[in-house]
Design an enzyme around this catalytic site. Structure first.
Site, PDB file in Angstrom:
ATOM      1  N   ARG A  15     -14.397 -14.768   1.551  1.00 17.70           N
ATOM      2  CA  ARG A  15     -14.278 -16.164   1.144  1.00 17.70           C
ATOM      3  C   ARG A  15     -12.821 -16.493   0.805  1.00 17.70           C
ATOM      4  O   ARG A  15     -11.987 -15.606   0.671  1.00 17.70           O
ATOM      5  CB  ARG A  15     -15.166 -16.434  -0.081  1.00 17.70           C
ATOM      6  N   LYS A  75     -13.019 -14.477  -6.239  1.00 14.06           N
ATOM      7  CA  LYS A  75     -13.478 -13.396  -7.102  1.00 14.06           C
ATOM      8  C   LYS A  75     -12.430 -13.030  -8.144  1.00 14.06           C
ATOM      9  O   LYS A  75     -11.267 -13.427  -8.065  1.00 14.06           O
ATOM     10  CB  LYS A  75     -13.827 -12.160  -6.259  1.00 14.06           C
ATOM     11  N   TYR A  94     -13.968 -17.045 -10.262  1.00 11.23           N
ATOM     12  CA  TYR A  94     -15.048 -16.350 -10.962  1.00 11.23           C
ATOM     13  C   TYR A  94     -14.433 -15.168 -11.712  1.00 11.23           C
ATOM     14  O   TYR A  94     -13.589 -14.452 -11.175  1.00 11.23           O
ATOM     15  CB  TYR A  94     -16.104 -15.824  -9.985  1.00 11.23           C
ATOM     16  N   HIS A  96     -16.503 -13.323 -14.771  1.00  9.40           N
ATOM     17  CA  HIS A  96     -17.575 -12.442 -15.255  1.00  9.40           C
ATOM     18  C   HIS A  96     -17.029 -11.387 -16.226  1.00  9.40           C
ATOM     19  O   HIS A  96     -17.198 -10.183 -16.041  1.00  9.40           O
ATOM     20  CB  HIS A  96     -18.291 -11.776 -14.081  1.00  9.40           C
ATOM     21  N   GLU A 118     -17.895 -19.646 -13.512  1.00 11.03           N
ATOM     22  CA  GLU A 118     -19.290 -19.445 -13.902  1.00 11.03           C
ATOM     23  C   GLU A 118     -19.648 -20.021 -15.268  1.00 11.03           C
ATOM     24  O   GLU A 118     -20.824 -20.077 -15.620  1.00 11.03           O
ATOM     25  CB  GLU A 118     -19.660 -17.957 -13.860  1.00 11.03           C
ATOM     26  N   VAL A 239     -31.788 -12.880 -13.615  1.00 11.16           N
ATOM     27  CA  VAL A 239     -31.638 -13.424 -14.966  1.00 11.16           C
ATOM     28  C   VAL A 239     -30.179 -13.775 -15.240  1.00 11.16           C
ATOM     29  O   VAL A 239     -29.261 -13.164 -14.697  1.00 11.16           O
ATOM     30  CB  VAL A 239     -32.149 -12.440 -16.037  1.00 11.16           C
ATOM     31  N   VAL A 267     -29.332  -9.139  -8.627  1.00 12.06           N
ATOM     32  CA  VAL A 267     -28.365 -10.223  -8.442  1.00 12.06           C
ATOM     33  C   VAL A 267     -27.561 -10.453  -9.721  1.00 12.06           C
ATOM     34  O   VAL A 267     -26.472 -11.040  -9.687  1.00 12.06           O
ATOM     35  CB  VAL A 267     -29.083 -11.513  -7.996  1.00 12.06           C
ATOM     36  N   ALA A 268     -28.065  -9.981 -10.852  1.00 13.44           N
ATOM     37  CA  ALA A 268     -27.388 -10.158 -12.137  1.00 13.44           C
ATOM     38  C   ALA A 268     -26.271  -9.141 -12.359  1.00 13.44           C
ATOM     39  O   ALA A 268     -25.683  -9.096 -13.446  1.00 13.44           O
ATOM     40  CB  ALA A 268     -28.402 -10.059 -13.279  1.00 13.44           C
ATOM     41  N   ILE A 269     -25.940  -8.356 -11.346  1.00 12.72           N
ATOM     42  CA  ILE A 269     -24.992  -7.258 -11.534  1.00 12.72           C
ATOM     43  C   ILE A 269     -23.599  -7.739 -11.933  1.00 12.72           C
ATOM     44  O   ILE A 269     -22.855  -7.020 -12.618  1.00 12.72           O
ATOM     45  CB  ILE A 269     -24.932  -6.375 -10.259  1.00 12.72           C
ATOM     46  N   ASP A 270     -23.211  -8.955 -11.535  1.00 10.53           N
ATOM     47  CA  ASP A 270     -21.908  -9.488 -11.959  1.00 10.53           C
ATOM     48  C   ASP A 270     -21.773  -9.520 -13.473  1.00 10.53           C
ATOM     49  O   ASP A 270     -20.675  -9.404 -14.013  1.00 10.53           O
ATOM     50  CB  ASP A 270     -21.720 -10.921 -11.429  1.00 10.53           C
ATOM     51  N   VAL A 298     -24.696  -5.204  -5.114  1.00  8.10           N
ATOM     52  CA  VAL A 298     -23.404  -5.690  -4.626  1.00  8.10           C
ATOM     53  C   VAL A 298     -22.953  -6.871  -5.475  1.00  8.10           C
ATOM     54  O   VAL A 298     -23.689  -7.839  -5.667  1.00  8.10           O
ATOM     55  CB  VAL A 298     -23.496  -6.087  -3.142  1.00  8.10           C
ATOM     56  N   MET A 301     -22.319 -10.667  -3.308  1.00 12.96           N
ATOM     57  CA  MET A 301     -23.269 -10.867  -2.215  1.00 12.96           C
ATOM     58  C   MET A 301     -22.882 -12.019  -1.287  1.00 12.96           C
ATOM     59  O   MET A 301     -22.894 -11.868  -0.064  1.00 12.96           O
ATOM     60  CB  MET A 301     -24.680 -11.080  -2.771  1.00 12.96           C
TER      61      MET A 301
END
Length: 372
Positions: A15, A75, A94, A96, A118, A239, A267-270, A298, A301
């Site tokens: 991206r 990122k 982003y 995180h 975020e 979540v 998907v919450a791994i960030d 990942v 994603m």
């Protein structure tokens, strides 16, 4: 203002922070934009498109970080990028931070002003800059989960749609928000048997109204999560607590009790992940196995569908980038409380309460930090 767009260097991240049409609008307003060579190539945006929009193409990241007042990325900055950040510079991307102490400490030491996509809010109480990537990650989750379930990839050998005379796969989604609802949409379209657990009853009502009897909803409790994880072929962790570390809702004991070859797509791994057994992975090496359960964790994603993701992100960041450039960072943050909610780090101070709490660091209110 002088804006800079570096090429993303995170593993398989294609991206790009700005698209040519946004660059055109910025230059029309009198701003200058630096774009690193091939920054948009992964999203099929050539240097010539940026040049035609008025950008200056520079050969590497050094010039972008050295010259730009406002860095627009996708990122979080990696260590090599963080080393180039400086005081009185603004980073918009982003971040995180709650799950990344080293990045947080480096940003604090640099003196940079860091605004996280975020945690920017809206008048409706939503997270408008996170939503499109949550939608995409949610829609990708059943797709990558189905791939991981194939026997050659370590999975159970289950087809989510089932086959005539053979039951469909069982998908359990933890979280009823943006990621969860989009994961349910795709999982149902694949023909899976889908259950969504959530603690927001209004969201569960909305999902039932949207999907009807095809979708089962349950109120999320530890016992419910344990029971449904054991039954599932694919578990999607969806979540989110804005800015904070994701709660560990799937215990290691629950993972051990799951079916051999079952899959967790976290998907919450960030934000640290919602399974005790989750750890960040990359597109180059996306999965690992714990107690015979395949984990896909990942952290970027949507980077796999870079063109779609880039334009979806640009649609929502566009007005904020223009506001920061036109008004100047301090004034833009002072007059817009929703953009100010995105301020995580300012001149060596943590300005987002959830981040400070997660890392055990001192919290300084954003308005206080901006006035100093």
């Amino acid at each position: 203002m002088l804006l800079g767009v570096p090429r993303e260097i995170k593993d398989n991240e294609y991206r790009v922070g700005l698209i040519p049409s946004t660059v055109r609008e910025l230059t029309r307003r009198g701003h200058h934009v630096l774009v690193e060579t091939d920054a948009g190539l992964g999203a099929e945006l050539a240097d010539t498109a940026y040049q035609e929009a008025g950008a200056e193409i520079v050969p590497g990241p050094d010039q972008v970080f050295e010259r730009a007042e406002l860095i627009v990325k996708v990122k979080e900055p990696l260590a090599a990028e963080r080393a180039m950040l400086r005081r009185n510079q603004v980073l918009f991307t982003y971040l995180h931070l709650a799950a990344d102490r080293q990045q947080t400490e480096d940003l604090l030491a640099s003196g940079v002003t860091a605004i996280a996509y975020e945690t920017v809010t809206s008048a409706l109480g939503t997270l408008p800059l996170l939503t499109p990537m949550s939608e995409i990650a949610g829609r990708m989750a059943p797709q990558v989960g189905a791939h991981c379930l194939e026997k050659v990839n370590g999975g159970r050998g289950v087809l989510l749609s089932g086959a005539p005379g053979v039951p469909s796969g069982d998908v359990f989604i933890i979280g009823s928000g943006v990621v969860g609802s989009n994961a349910a949409l795709i999982a149902l379209s694949l023909g899976a048997s889908v259950t969504v657990a959530g603690r927001n009853v209004d969201e569960l009502r909305h999902l039932e109204a949207q999907f009807g009897a095809r979708l089962r909803t349950v109120f999320s409790t530890p016992a419910t999560i344990e029971t449904l994880c054991r039954r599932a072929d694919l578990v999607v962790g969806a979540v989110l607590i804005a800015g904070a570390t994701a709660p560990k809702l799937i215990s290691a004991a629950t993972v051990k009790a799951m079916k051999p070859g079952a899959v967790i797509v976290d998907v919450a791994i960030d934000q640290g992940g919602c399974a005790e057994t989750s750890r960040p992975t990359t597109h180059s090496n996306p999965t690992y196995v714990v107690d015979e359960v395949v984990h896909y964790c990942v952290t970027n994603m949507p980077g796999a569908v870079a063109r779609t993701s880039t334009f979806a992100l640009s649609n929502v960041t566009y007005p904020f980038v223009l506001a920061l450039a036109d008004r100047g960072t301090v004034r833009a943050l002072m007059v817009d409380s929703h953009l100010r909610d995105g301020l995580n780090v300012c001149d060596g101070k943590i300005t987002h309460e959830a981040v400070a709490h997660a890392l055990g660091l001192r919290f300084v209110p954003a308005m206080e930090a901006l006035k100093e």
